[in-house]
Design a protein around this motif. Sequence first.
Motif, PDB file in Angstrom:
ATOM      1  N   ASP A  11      45.332  44.602  28.954  1.00  0.00           N
ATOM      2  CA  ASP A  11      45.131  45.225  30.252  1.00  0.00           C
ATOM      3  C   ASP A  11      43.987  46.217  30.163  1.00  0.00           C
ATOM      4  OD1 ASP A  11      47.404  46.868  32.585  1.00  0.00           O
ATOM      5  OD2 ASP A  11      45.365  46.110  32.793  1.00  0.00           O
ATOM      6  N   GLU A 146      49.922  34.456  28.232  1.00  0.00           N
ATOM      7  CA  GLU A 146      48.558  34.964  28.274  1.00  0.00           C
ATOM      8  C   GLU A 146      47.583  33.858  28.634  1.00  0.00           C
ATOM      9  OE1 GLU A 146      48.089  36.458  24.297  1.00  0.00           O
ATOM     10  OE2 GLU A 146      48.364  34.497  23.391  1.00  0.00           O
ATOM     11  N   THR A 152      52.041  29.800  35.092  1.00  0.00           N
ATOM     12  CA  THR A 152      52.584  30.485  36.264  1.00  0.00           C
ATOM     13  C   THR A 152      53.277  29.495  37.184  1.00  0.00           C
ATOM     14  OG1 THR A 152      50.848  32.176  36.151  1.00  0.00           O
ATOM     15  CG2 THR A 152      51.965  31.898  38.270  1.00  0.00           C
ATOM     16  N   ARG A 169      54.829  37.892  33.597  1.00  0.00           N
ATOM     17  CA  ARG A 169      53.789  38.786  33.070  1.00  0.00           C
ATOM     18  C   ARG A 169      52.726  37.880  32.460  1.00  0.00           C
ATOM     19  NH1 ARG A 169      49.700  42.235  32.255  1.00  0.00           N
ATOM     20  NH2 ARG A 169      49.465  42.860  30.077  1.00  0.00           N
ATOM     21  N   GLY A 171      49.319  38.508  31.977  1.00  0.00           N
ATOM     22  CA  GLY A 171      48.192  39.082  31.249  1.00  0.00           C
ATOM     23  C   GLY A 171      46.960  39.274  32.106  1.00  0.00           C
ATOM     24  N   SER A 172      46.101  40.189  31.680  1.00  0.00           N
ATOM     25  CA  SER A 172      44.935  40.551  32.475  1.00  0.00           C
ATOM     26  C   SER A 172      43.855  39.490  32.464  1.00  0.00           C
ATOM     27  CB  SER A 172      44.350  41.873  31.977  1.00  0.00           C
ATOM     28  OG  SER A 172      43.902  41.747  30.636  1.00  0.00           O
ATOM     29  N   ALA A 175      44.350  37.577  35.576  1.00  0.00           N
ATOM     30  CA  ALA A 175      44.939  38.433  36.605  1.00  0.00           C
ATOM     31  C   ALA A 175      44.629  37.959  38.022  1.00  0.00           C
ATOM     32  CB  ALA A 175      44.463  39.869  36.415  1.00  0.00           C
ATOM     33  N   ASN A 178      46.392  34.491  38.724  1.00  0.00           N
ATOM     34  CA  ASN A 178      47.841  34.611  38.833  1.00  0.00           C
ATOM     35  C   ASN A 178      48.259  35.340  40.106  1.00  0.00           C
ATOM     36  OD1 ASN A 178      48.461  33.204  36.495  1.00  0.00           O
ATOM     37  ND2 ASN A 178      48.416  35.022  35.200  1.00  0.00           N
ATOM     38  N   THR A 179      47.475  36.324  40.525  1.00  0.00           N
ATOM     39  CA  THR A 179      47.795  37.032  41.769  1.00  0.00           C
ATOM     40  C   THR A 179      47.799  36.070  42.944  1.00  0.00           C
ATOM     41  OG1 THR A 179      46.904  39.138  40.974  1.00  0.00           O
ATOM     42  CG2 THR A 179      47.041  38.846  43.349  1.00  0.00           C
ATOM     43  N   SER A 201      55.804  39.086  39.989  1.00  0.00           N
ATOM     44  CA  SER A 201      54.939  39.399  38.849  1.00  0.00           C
ATOM     45  C   SER A 201      54.971  40.896  38.578  1.00  0.00           C
ATOM     46  CB  SER A 201      53.499  38.975  39.152  1.00  0.00           C
ATOM     47  OG  SER A 201      52.603  39.484  38.185  1.00  0.00           O
ATOM     48  N   ASP A 203      52.399  42.093  36.621  1.00  0.00           N
ATOM     49  CA  ASP A 203      51.051  42.298  36.071  1.00  0.00           C
ATOM     50  C   ASP A 203      50.438  43.619  36.504  1.00  0.00           C
ATOM     51  OD1 ASP A 203      50.980  40.057  34.538  1.00  0.00           O
ATOM     52  OD2 ASP A 203      49.869  38.833  35.974  1.00  0.00           O
ATOM     53  N   GLY A 206      50.796  46.148  33.787  1.00  0.00           N
ATOM     54  CA  GLY A 206      50.137  45.947  32.506  1.00  0.00           C
ATOM     55  C   GLY A 206      51.090  45.853  31.331  1.00  0.00           C
TER      56      GLY A 206
END
Length: 440
Positions: A11, A146, A152, A169, A171-172, A175, A178-179, A201, A203, A206
């Motif tokens: 993150d 990750e 997802t 979760r 991972g960045s 990001a 996934n959003t 989520s 996320d 972090g």
Amino acid sequence: MTAADTAAVTDDRTAASAPSPEDVEAGVNSIADRARTAARRMARANRAWKDLALEQIAQDIVSRRDLVLAANAEDLRRGRDKGTSEALLDRLTLTPERIDGLAEALRSLAGLPDPVGSVARGQTLPNGLRLRQVHVPLGVVGAIYEARPNVTVDIAGLALKSGNAVILRGGSAAAATNTVLVNLIRDSLDTVGLPSDAVQSIDTYGRPGANVLMKARGKVDVLIPRGGRDLIQNVVTNASVPVIETGEGNVHIYLDESAPEEMAVDILVNAKTQRPSVCNTVETLLVHKDAAAAREVLAVLASSGVRLHADERIRAILPEGTQAVEATDDDWGREYMDLDLAVSMVDSMEEALEHIRRWTTGHTEAIITNNLANAERFIAEIDSAAVIVNASTRFTDGGELGLGAEVGISTQKMHARGPMGLKELTTTKWIIQGDGQVRG
């Protein structure tokens, strides 16, 4: 993973912008509480309703693929700027074809039987009590992974079909993608009248949020990590929530002396080059000293772009012009997830089995042979989640094995082992029905 890869999945918010530990704990616990409420509703949903949701999610992902691809392009640009390896970038990448594949996997899930309510066993006792052990949802499933936006969708679909709620979760590194995906899935659930909180989520919170999720025993029923060794071991070591451990894939293929050349070439090229960044790719080739197919296999692999990390005896038999680097002990335990392959010559099947026992991660091992006795011995003596005879290791995959999709590949020896599909996301409960019986 390399240091650059680790940076890519860390993150990258600054401490100044991050919420306080108290806010993180409160936020994750609130998500878990909403997931618990949603899980109770999902447990009551019938198959038709859950299948309608899967079809709606598939339709919405395809119809809004431009939005998904734009977010994915943002993640890829950020990853390249950070020096992320090509292997990790490949896992991160979504294409129109891969999005179509995700939608097809969801539709396949909709076509599979509902595991919830199926009877594992039952009987009527001499005293008249009627017993049934039936499959029921796990409840609230947490998933930590990750740089895999496809996960997802896969995990959300499997969780919904099996009547669970899921907390993600991702991972960045993924990001933005996934959003968009989580919001699409939640909107789809709203459309069909199922609780959107069945897919959430964390996320936003972090790594601190992941740490809270790992400690949310009593709020989260099971945690499934999926990724590299560091991520998985961090979850296994630090979680107080029960964990289903998915393992890295140090996958072996043993080239028996009787292996047919054409079959061996086709299998090895597919197992190594089709998609080298995934966990069911072969990482070590063990070659019997008398294997007639050896030279051709090695030549074709090298010409296909595979970098051979070979021991001295293998280097001595390489066809002219075929290049290899000297293998070291570090190579035998490596999960390259790239176009690299460790190669060793063995004098016997026994030596091959000993090598595998020493270095295996318990994921998948394969043998290429024309000898039925050798095949049967390999099956009996290899203790991995998947054992393959005369086929590519790339088939250790939920979709390929008819499971619709997979949450991950479990390498432990609990109720879930190998590709984890719908039934692996259920547990059982006993239903005991009587007519007034009392125990004497």
